[in-house]
Scaffold this active site. Sequence first.
Site, PDB file in Angstrom:
ATOM      1  N   ASP A 114     -12.614   7.551 -14.714  1.00 38.27           N
ATOM      2  CA  ASP A 114     -13.615   6.783 -15.445  1.00 38.27           C
ATOM      3  C   ASP A 114     -13.529   7.104 -16.925  1.00 38.27           C
ATOM      4  OD1 ASP A 114     -15.520   9.072 -16.064  1.00 38.27           O
ATOM      5  OD2 ASP A 114     -15.532   9.168 -13.872  1.00 38.27           O
ATOM      6  N   GLU A 128      21.394  12.360  -5.321  1.00 40.91           N
ATOM      7  CA  GLU A 128      19.987  12.156  -5.688  1.00 40.91           C
ATOM      8  C   GLU A 128      19.627  12.951  -6.942  1.00 40.91           C
ATOM      9  OE1 GLU A 128      17.717  11.245  -1.479  1.00 40.91           O
ATOM     10  OE2 GLU A 128      18.465  13.292  -1.840  1.00 40.91           O
TER      11      GLU A 128
END
Length: 731
Positions: free
Chosen positions: A535, A615
């Site tokens: 928020d 990877e």
Amino acid sequence: MSIHIAQQTGVITLHTARTSYQMWADEQGVLHHLYYGPSVGNADLRDTEFRSDCGFSPNPGELHLQRDYSLDTLCQEYTGCGVGDFRVSCLNVQNPDGSIAADLRFAGAEVLPGKYALPGLPAAFDNGGECETLRVTLRDDVTGLTVTLLYGVYEQADVITRAALLQNGGSGVIRLRKAASACLDLPFGEWELLHFHGRHCMERQPERAPLPHGVQVIGSGRGASSHHHNPFVILAEPHATETAGGCLGAMLVYSGSFRIEMEVSQLHSTRLVAGLGDETFCWTLAPGETFAAPEVLFSYSSDGLGELSRQYQRFLRDNLIRSVWKNRPRPILINNWEATYMNFDGETIYHIARQARELGVELMVLDDGWFGRRDDDTSGLGDWQVNEKKLGCTLAELIERIRGLGMDFGLWVEPEMVCPGTALYAAHPDWALSIPGRTPAMGRSQLVLDMGRPEVVDYLYETLSALLRENHISYVKWDMNRNMTDVFSRALPADRQGEAAHRYMLGVYALLERLTSEFPDILWEGCSGGGGRFDAGMLHYFPQIWCSDDTDAIQRLKIQYGTSFGYPISAVGSHVSAAPNHQTGRTAPLNTRAVVAMAGTFGYELDLQLLSESEKQDIRRQIAVCKQVQPLVLQGRYDRLTDAMTDTYFTAWQLTAPDAAAALVSVVVVDPKPNPWSIHLRCRGLAPDGLYKNSLTGHVATGSALMAAGLTLPMQTGDYPATQIWLERVD
């Protein structure tokens, strides 16, 4: 001037670059709201008011024969209570004589340079004269209650902030059972409500529906803004899309329980009231005392939801987030949580850091489990002493080893909680919220500290500031992993227990103010089980917030999509995690996980030992790309190119440099199809006459062609494939 008060009529108009907001106090002193929408200059809009004799809508006593005048039908700027308006109200005031009533009348207005501040609360700020403040005073002449309405007008940002100060100007004690921050009455129009609901691991899911007659409430009573309902709503015209139509946002700058109410009245006006959650709220206001209600950020756009989102994103970055990190490139981090959980020692953490550094990672974050007797989530919170036996060294020694690799060091904390069985709880059981005579409910085997007590705030400040002074820590992740139950403060008398939840938030803000001011160079990240306190209040102190505990890239598409409607993506904490994912079990390609995480702060949260050499090479490439993308994440324009909730084939978004010299289009296929139709999308925000080179095809096209005719991607196959397309201006 952005604020104009007409001397002859008293009409007050607030101007931003593209909007107008107008109010007017009549002969009775009732403050009418007249308009908020596209700019109308200083036009006097009083004649747009609709008056009628509406049955069962009472008339003020002094106008009892004027039956077309009722507080129940007028659009007002801030309402009283108990005196004739039956719609949702801003106030519930119990007066010394026991009556519940407040009749607020206009007592004056003044224009002040700069931006107002709110005592003890986060609020937007002024960057050198870009804001003007309007102070409007309303007064109840019987009780002496005074309400000061504060308006911060940010002309170029197209944002108007609002807050309210309530002062007891009488001789007796009054009790505020509701004290809203703002009211907005929209006299005309059809509106749809867009709000953002969810749950833990699935926050801010957008939902849009027409506002019905009656009252619609979005709120939280959990003591936190919550995973379940975000303190941000949008009212949109039915035809409003990403690129066209009127829409109006209301964002509360508050991190505790809240309530946003919307009511379509009998005369088809729409009222929005936003403020603190009021179900258990009750604030005692002695004579002379003032209560400050949190701030609300209003913004309006005639150009659709995308532009409204960008107005909020820019404003939060420029005028709410204070951190020196808000425009700085963020370090690429690795967090050990999903690699080890709490099963680690110092050597394990060092080994993770050494492997990560070889791949280009810049920051090692040690998550939960480094303190007290904390080997699982049933114990330890509150005892913030380093468990040197577990680490096999001091924290300072571990940090210096990691810094010796050329990496910075970060730490996880959860200061607002305490576990029974800790030394802190044994010494101060009264510091935990609990009701005498009742066994408190537990969440994650922990209780909530009473942050409304200054001695609790002081203890946490002294403990955490010492930890930060004694160790070279450059990043702190601040977590909060349960909602509030048994809300009873042993420091308050019985008749003031309704203040405990709000005092808790004031204590949290006070602690964050002290720590972030003393350690401004630390990169602070907020967290509450992921996105349970995502928020504007938290963003005042934290430049980024962990977006969700769900790190599944495909689910994150929806979570990050919903978050983007009100919040800047530079504030979105997002990591590449393991596959199969620990929350959903889904396996998504490493490239796709990275593409999704790049729409945020970016980092890794997995066991590097399980990765192949191929990877690891991919991670090196991803980090290089991320560093190219970061300037766009921090200050660029963000466009949602698809609807992640309804477009089931693929999700796409675009980041564009402020000068439109470059753009990055990201596409994730969520449902690969046999014999597929094309993946086609139109770009946005490019220079129409500019020439852009497509990194995927080498083709050069004008910005207008890319925005009108669009891009077509080659066929995408496999499990959740993802593509990034750079558009570089070459003219």
